[in-house]
Design an enzyme around this catalytic site. Sequence first.
Site, mmCIF file in Angstrom:
data_model
loop_
_atom_site.group_PDB
_atom_site.id
_atom_site.type_symbol
_atom_site.label_atom_id
_atom_site.label_comp_id
_atom_site.label_asym_id
_atom_site.label_seq_id
_atom_site.Cartn_x
_atom_site.Cartn_y
_atom_site.Cartn_z
ATOM 1 N N MET A 34 0.604 -1.320 -0.003
ATOM 2 C CA MET A 34 0.042 -0.128 0.043
ATOM 3 C C MET A 34 0.940 1.159 0.017
ATOM 4 O O MET A 34 0.493 2.406 -0.741
ATOM 5 C CB MET A 34 -0.968 0.093 1.185
ATOM 6 C CG MET A 34 -1.970 -1.033 1.273
ATOM 7 S SD MET A 34 -3.061 -0.852 -0.233
ATOM 8 C CE MET A 34 -3.952 0.400 -0.319
ATOM 9 N N GLU A 35 1.866 1.187 0.650
ATOM 10 C CA GLU A 35 2.806 2.325 0.613
ATOM 11 C C GLU A 35 3.569 2.493 -0.670
ATOM 12 O O GLU A 35 3.741 3.739 -0.964
ATOM 13 C CB GLU A 35 3.944 2.315 1.904
ATOM 14 C CG GLU A 35 3.203 2.160 3.154
ATOM 15 C CD GLU A 35 2.932 0.941 3.830
ATOM 16 O OE1 GLU A 35 2.650 0.150 3.013
ATOM 17 O OE2 GLU A 35 2.486 0.887 4.945
ATOM 18 N N ASP A 70 1.002 17.617 -12.052
ATOM 19 C CA ASP A 70 0.644 18.911 -11.546
ATOM 20 C C ASP A 70 1.674 19.903 -12.392
ATOM 21 O O ASP A 70 1.438 21.108 -12.693
ATOM 22 C CB ASP A 70 0.933 18.976 -10.090
ATOM 23 C CG ASP A 70 0.447 20.361 -9.682
ATOM 24 O OD1 ASP A 70 -0.606 20.849 -10.016
ATOM 25 O OD2 ASP A 70 1.133 21.008 -8.728
#
Length: 55
Positions: A3-4, A18
Amino acid sequence: MEMEALTGVSIALLTVYDMCKALDKTMEIGEIYLCHKAGGKSGEIWNPKEGRKVE
């Protein structure tokens, strides 16, 4: 631990997104998936998309 790792990859991709959104507003983030995991309760897991790595 997986998950990390998946979270880290997602954050890295969002950072690149971004920075590049001014150049291309139609960008897409594609598939993010676990390729291989070893250890833990589940034991060793290979994603069928990747196939088993031959060593």
